[in-house]
Design an enzyme around this catalytic site. Structure first.
Site, mmCIF file in Angstrom:
data_model
loop_
_atom_site.group_PDB
_atom_site.id
_atom_site.type_symbol
_atom_site.label_atom_id
_atom_site.label_comp_id
_atom_site.label_asym_id
_atom_site.label_seq_id
_atom_site.Cartn_x
_atom_site.Cartn_y
_atom_site.Cartn_z
ATOM 1 N N CYS A 106 10.419 -11.924 0.710
ATOM 2 C CA CYS A 106 10.946 -10.885 -0.195
ATOM 3 C C CYS A 106 12.447 -10.686 -0.066
ATOM 4 O O CYS A 106 13.096 -10.208 -0.989
ATOM 5 C CB CYS A 106 10.210 -9.569 0.034
ATOM 6 S SG CYS A 106 8.433 -9.786 -0.050
ATOM 7 N N HIS A 149 13.723 -3.935 -3.131
ATOM 8 C CA HIS A 149 12.561 -4.801 -3.296
ATOM 9 C C HIS A 149 11.381 -3.936 -3.756
ATOM 10 O O HIS A 149 11.197 -2.817 -3.271
ATOM 11 C CB HIS A 149 12.226 -5.500 -1.981
ATOM 12 C CG HIS A 149 10.976 -6.301 -2.074
ATOM 13 N ND1 HIS A 149 10.781 -7.232 -3.059
ATOM 14 C CD2 HIS A 149 9.836 -6.280 -1.334
ATOM 15 C CE1 HIS A 149 9.587 -7.759 -2.909
ATOM 16 N NE2 HIS A 149 8.989 -7.200 -1.877
ATOM 17 N N ASN A 152 4.816 -6.785 -7.015
ATOM 18 C CA ASN A 152 5.684 -7.406 -6.004
ATOM 19 C C ASN A 152 5.811 -8.895 -6.308
ATOM 20 O O ASN A 152 4.818 -9.620 -6.290
ATOM 21 C CB ASN A 152 5.036 -7.162 -4.633
ATOM 22 C CG ASN A 152 5.835 -7.759 -3.484
ATOM 23 O OD1 ASN A 152 6.793 -8.499 -3.683
ATOM 24 N ND2 ASN A 152 5.419 -7.432 -2.269
HETATM 25 O O1 UT7 Z 1 6.629 -7.429 0.172
HETATM 26 C C1 UT7 Z 1 7.106 -6.866 1.369
HETATM 27 C C2 UT7 Z 1 6.066 -6.705 2.408
HETATM 28 N N1 UT7 Z 1 4.942 -5.952 1.951
HETATM 29 C C3 UT7 Z 1 4.885 -4.640 2.118
HETATM 30 O O2 UT7 Z 1 5.829 -4.038 2.586
HETATM 31 C C4 UT7 Z 1 3.603 -3.967 1.777
HETATM 32 C C5 UT7 Z 1 3.420 -2.740 2.615
HETATM 33 N N2 UT7 Z 1 2.124 -2.142 2.516
HETATM 34 C C6 UT7 Z 1 1.657 -1.470 1.435
HETATM 35 O O3 UT7 Z 1 2.287 -1.438 0.398
HETATM 36 C C7 UT7 Z 1 0.371 -0.696 1.593
HETATM 37 O O4 UT7 Z 1 -0.008 -0.685 2.940
HETATM 38 C C8 UT7 Z 1 -0.817 -1.226 0.724
HETATM 39 C C9 UT7 Z 1 -0.571 -0.921 -0.735
HETATM 40 C C10 UT7 Z 1 -0.975 -2.709 0.944
HETATM 41 C C11 UT7 Z 1 -2.113 -0.516 1.139
HETATM 42 O O5 UT7 Z 1 -1.963 0.885 1.010
HETATM 43 P P1 UT7 Z 1 -2.365 1.854 2.215
HETATM 44 O O6 UT7 Z 1 -2.145 3.217 1.748
HETATM 45 O O7 UT7 Z 1 -1.594 1.388 3.423
HETATM 46 O O8 UT7 Z 1 -3.901 1.584 2.353
HETATM 47 P P2 UT7 Z 1 -4.710 1.052 3.618
HETATM 48 O O9 UT7 Z 1 -4.427 -0.401 3.854
HETATM 49 O O10 UT7 Z 1 -4.507 1.997 4.763
HETATM 50 O O11 UT7 Z 1 -6.182 1.217 3.081
HETATM 51 C C12 UT7 Z 1 -6.727 2.486 2.806
HETATM 52 C C13 UT7 Z 1 -8.115 2.298 2.226
HETATM 53 C C14 UT7 Z 1 -8.992 1.333 3.017
HETATM 54 O O12 UT7 Z 1 -10.317 1.842 2.996
HETATM 55 P P3 UT7 Z 1 -10.924 2.560 4.287
HETATM 56 O O13 UT7 Z 1 -10.856 1.544 5.386
HETATM 57 O O14 UT7 Z 1 -10.027 3.746 4.535
HETATM 58 O O15 UT7 Z 1 -12.300 2.915 3.844
HETATM 59 C C15 UT7 Z 1 -8.933 0.065 2.212
HETATM 60 O O16 UT7 Z 1 -10.069 -0.745 2.394
HETATM 61 O O17 UT7 Z 1 -8.019 1.748 0.896
HETATM 62 C C16 UT7 Z 1 -8.863 0.588 0.807
HETATM 63 N N3 UT7 Z 1 -8.278 -0.353 -0.145
HETATM 64 C C17 UT7 Z 1 -8.536 -0.301 -1.462
HETATM 65 N N4 UT7 Z 1 -9.309 0.505 -2.212
HETATM 66 C C18 UT7 Z 1 -9.326 0.280 -3.536
HETATM 67 C C19 UT7 Z 1 -7.437 -1.359 0.109
HETATM 68 N N5 UT7 Z 1 -7.115 -1.997 -1.029
HETATM 69 C C20 UT7 Z 1 -7.784 -1.362 -2.021
HETATM 70 C C21 UT7 Z 1 -7.868 -1.547 -3.412
HETATM 71 N N6 UT7 Z 1 -8.634 -0.709 -4.124
HETATM 72 N N7 UT7 Z 1 -7.192 -2.522 -4.030
#
Ligand code: UT7
Length: 325
Positions: free
Chosen positions: A113, A252, A282
């Site tokens: 990125c 980004h 992204n």
């Molecule tokens: O490009 C540069 C590098 N990348 C980044 O900097 C990305 C950084 N990370 C993020 O943007 C976020 O962490 C994400 C968007 C990837 C995820 O968001 P989050 O708020 O951190 O969610 P999480 O990973 O903590 O997941 C929360 C819950 C989980 O369920 P449980 O375990 O709490 O029951 C996931 O399984 O959300 C669930 N989940 C989803 N639910 C519906 C994960 N993906 C999805 C989805 N739809 N697509």
């Protein structure tokens, strides 16, 4: 040292649009979750036959036209990408051939990125030291080709596209500072495990879906906020400027919540931040340059404006760059 600036920009986005509603039919997700957690509503997806160099070509032609430079006048082409057409030759060499930019020397930069900011900084050095006159710097990704469309943790995040910038000597302004950093110790947070020399492609790696992006998003999120804030502060300090001097921030576009958390730490008003994440998701190396090109076309960037580019990604890598337009 010569002053170096961006004298033309361009971008290309593939025709096909994949909406959150489309993704709801593919994995267990919802438009509500994706919008609330990321800010993304839709993303462009390249056609099967469309490779990174094809998208890069379209963006490059636009950038060259806006810079009023012919491909034959290019001395250097750098393509920032983590989704090259193939392992070799480099996508930059493929693009050179498509452009017939015969005079240019060409190579790819892999910094995910932060790739465009890395490539921009490298090209700037060549021109500043007199090694070449005109450079074409591209950020391009076909992330759809390394996305696991069965993994809801990642497949809702990414999109495809290309952006291009022509760099040359300028009389005033231009790139005032750039700060780059890396931390290889956290590389496993965002990776494609197979397909390289560690784990060459085999039936086993394909069966185990190891050619797709694996991400520990939650851990990356926190590092992204701190690192992008820090990178912005250092680049501004190097330029002898403060946050209040910035006219437009081009961050980004990984997650709207990362961008807003960074803005809060830097005490930046929201109207100074350029956002296109809602429509594009992204696009890794392509995100910042596509956003810059769109901001220029929309009249959000005026002569004399101070622009801050800021990015963070796999590697880990990060970079920030201050430009006087
Ligand atoms: O490009 C540069 C590098 N990348 C980044 O900097 C990305 C950084 N990370 C993020 O943007 C976020 O962490 C994400 C968007 C990837 C995820 O968001 P989050 O708020 O951190 O969610 P999480 O990973 O903590 O997941 C929360 C819950 C989980 O369920 P449980 O375990 O709490 O029951 C996931 O399984 O959300 C669930 N989940 C989803 N639910 C519906 C994960 N993906 C999805 C989805 N739809 N697509």
């Amino acid at each position: 040292m010569k002053k170096v600036g961006i004298i033309g920009v361009g971008e290309y986005l593939p025709k096909k649009i994949l909406t959150n509603a489309d993704l709801e039919k593919m994995v267990d997700t919802s438009d509500e979750w994706i919008v609330a957690r990321t800010g993304i509503k839709e993303r462009h997806i390249a056609a099967k036959v469309e490779a990174s160099s094809d998208m890069a070509l379209q963006a490059s032609l636009q950038a060259l036209e806006s810079a009023r430079i012919k491909p034959q006048d290019l001395d250097l082409i750098i393509v920032a990408t983590i989704t090259p057409d193939m392992p070799l030759p480099s996508t930059a060499c493929v693009l050179q051939n498509s452009l017939q930019a015969k005079k240019a020397f060409c190579f790819d930069v892999s910094a995910a990125c932060a790739g465009f900011i890395y490539a921009l900084t490298v090209a700037q050095q060549f021109i500043a030291r007199g090694g070449c006159k005109n450079a074409l710097v591209i950020g391009v990704e076909k992330l759809s080709s390394i996305t696991d469309w069965k993994d809801r943790n990642t497949c809702v995040l990414f999109g495809d596209g290309a952006g291009a910038a022509v760099l040359s000597e300028v009389k005033s302004g231009g790139i005032l500072s750039s700060y780059l950093g890396s931390d290889g110790s956290a590389g496993e947070l965002l990776m494609v495990p197979a397909g390289g020399s560690r784990l060459p492609a085999s039936h086993d790696t394909v069966d185990k879906r190891m050619h797709y992006v694996k991400m520990r998003g939650n851990e990356l999120f926190k590092i992204a906020v701190v690192t992008m804030t820090h990178a912005a502060q250092i680049a501004l300090k190097q330029a002898g400027l403060e946050c209040k001097d910035v006219d437009l921030v081009i961050p980004h576009q990984a997650n709207i919540r990362i961008i807003m958390a960074m803005a809060k730490k830097l005490k930046l008003c929201e109207d100074k931040i350029y956002l296109n994440i809602e429509k594009h998701g992204n696009m890794s190396s392509a995100s910042t340059i596509i956003a810059l090109s769109q901001a220029v076309k929309e009249g959000r960037v005026k002569k004399g404006d101070i622009i801050l580019l800021d990015a963070f990604g796999s590697g880990l890598t990060w970079g920030a760059c201050v430009i006087k337009w």
